[in-house]
Design a protein around this motif. Structure first.
Motif, PDB file in Angstrom:
ATOM      1  N   THR A  25     -42.551 -31.136 -30.587  1.00 18.70           N
ATOM      2  CA  THR A  25     -43.602 -30.779 -29.636  1.00 18.70           C
ATOM      3  C   THR A  25     -43.131 -31.118 -28.228  1.00 18.70           C
ATOM      4  N   MET A  26     -43.397 -30.223 -27.270  1.00 24.16           N
ATOM      5  CA  MET A  26     -43.070 -30.481 -25.869  1.00 24.16           C
ATOM      6  C   MET A  26     -44.218 -31.254 -25.244  1.00 24.16           C
ATOM      7  N   THR A  68     -38.972 -13.576 -25.042  1.00 24.88           N
ATOM      8  CA  THR A  68     -37.730 -13.808 -25.789  1.00 24.88           C
ATOM      9  C   THR A  68     -37.927 -14.595 -27.082  1.00 24.88           C
ATOM     10  N   GLY A  69     -39.069 -15.247 -27.231  1.00 25.97           N
ATOM     11  CA  GLY A  69     -39.291 -16.087 -28.396  1.00 25.97           C
ATOM     12  C   GLY A  69     -38.767 -17.506 -28.228  1.00 25.97           C
ATOM     13  N   VAL A  70     -38.192 -17.790 -27.053  1.00 24.09           N
ATOM     14  CA  VAL A  70     -37.650 -19.121 -26.766  1.00 24.09           C
ATOM     15  C   VAL A  70     -38.320 -19.660 -25.506  1.00 24.09           C
ATOM     16  N   PRO A  71     -39.067 -20.766 -25.595  1.00 25.41           N
ATOM     17  CA  PRO A  71     -39.775 -21.308 -24.436  1.00 25.41           C
ATOM     18  C   PRO A  71     -38.851 -22.120 -23.534  1.00 25.41           C
ATOM     19  N   THR A  72     -38.203 -21.446 -22.586  1.00 29.78           N
ATOM     20  CA  THR A  72     -37.277 -22.133 -21.693  1.00 29.78           C
ATOM     21  C   THR A  72     -37.721 -21.969 -20.246  1.00 29.78           C
ATOM     22  N   ALA A  73     -37.359 -22.945 -19.434  1.00 25.91           N
ATOM     23  CA  ALA A  73     -37.580 -22.880 -17.987  1.00 25.91           C
ATOM     24  C   ALA A  73     -36.662 -23.897 -17.341  1.00 25.91           C
ATOM     25  N   GLU A  74     -36.262 -23.627 -16.115  1.00 25.48           N
ATOM     26  CA  GLU A  74     -35.398 -24.551 -15.396  1.00 25.48           C
ATOM     27  C   GLU A  74     -36.087 -25.914 -15.289  1.00 25.48           C
ATOM     28  N   ASN A 113     -46.632 -27.155 -13.287  1.00 31.38           N
ATOM     29  CA  ASN A 113     -47.369 -25.953 -13.688  1.00 31.38           C
ATOM     30  C   ASN A 113     -46.477 -24.719 -13.697  1.00 31.38           C
ATOM     31  N   GLN A 114     -45.629 -24.596 -12.675  1.00 37.55           N
ATOM     32  CA  GLN A 114     -44.732 -23.445 -12.591  1.00 37.55           C
ATOM     33  C   GLN A 114     -43.790 -23.412 -13.788  1.00 37.55           C
ATOM     34  N   ARG A 115     -43.258 -24.578 -14.153  1.00 36.15           N
ATOM     35  CA  ARG A 115     -42.346 -24.635 -15.305  1.00 36.15           C
ATOM     36  C   ARG A 115     -43.064 -24.246 -16.588  1.00 36.15           C
ATOM     37  N   TRP A 127     -43.890 -20.321 -20.931  1.00 36.62           N
ATOM     38  CA  TRP A 127     -44.743 -19.396 -21.692  1.00 36.62           C
ATOM     39  C   TRP A 127     -44.252 -17.956 -21.556  1.00 36.62           C
ATOM     40  N   ALA A 128     -43.902 -17.567 -20.338  1.00 40.17           N
ATOM     41  CA  ALA A 128     -43.411 -16.206 -20.117  1.00 40.17           C
ATOM     42  C   ALA A 128     -42.120 -15.965 -20.888  1.00 40.17           C
ATOM     43  N   ALA A 129     -41.218 -16.933 -20.877  1.00 40.05           N
ATOM     44  CA  ALA A 129     -39.969 -16.802 -21.630  1.00 40.05           C
ATOM     45  C   ALA A 129     -40.253 -16.705 -23.124  1.00 40.05           C
TER      46      ALA A 129
END
Length: 78
Positions: free
Chosen positions: A36-37, A15-21, A2-4, A9-11
């Motif tokens: 699709t992710m 920024t227009g790029v959906p990234t997360a660690e 959920n955190q990722r 979504w926040a990224a």
């Protein structure tokens, strides 16, 4: 997971790029690949055109104006 998802979504919003660690690279969506992710119990991965055969059934179909129904119509209140 959920955190990722929240981080992605926040990224995307900022920024227009959906990234997360911990998430794989997610190419921009386009009709050629329809990337699709997928987030599930096994983790996260991308897939090109999931359920493509089902989606393709609708390709080229046109809906005539006025053929949609309101929720009231569906519920029998219209």
């Amino acid at each position: 997971m959920n955190q990722r998802l929240h981080e992605a979504w926040a990224a995307f919003v900022t920024t227009g790029v959906p990234t997360a660690e911990g998430l794989p690279s997610w190419p921009a969506y386009g009709v050629a690949r329809r990337t699709t992710m997928v987030l599930d119990a096994a983790g996260a991965h991308t897939i090109d055109d999931p359920r493509g055969a089902q989606r393709a059934v609708w390709d080229g179909r046109l809906w005539q104006s006025g053929t949609w129904w309101t929720l009231d119509d569906i519920a029998g209140h219209g």
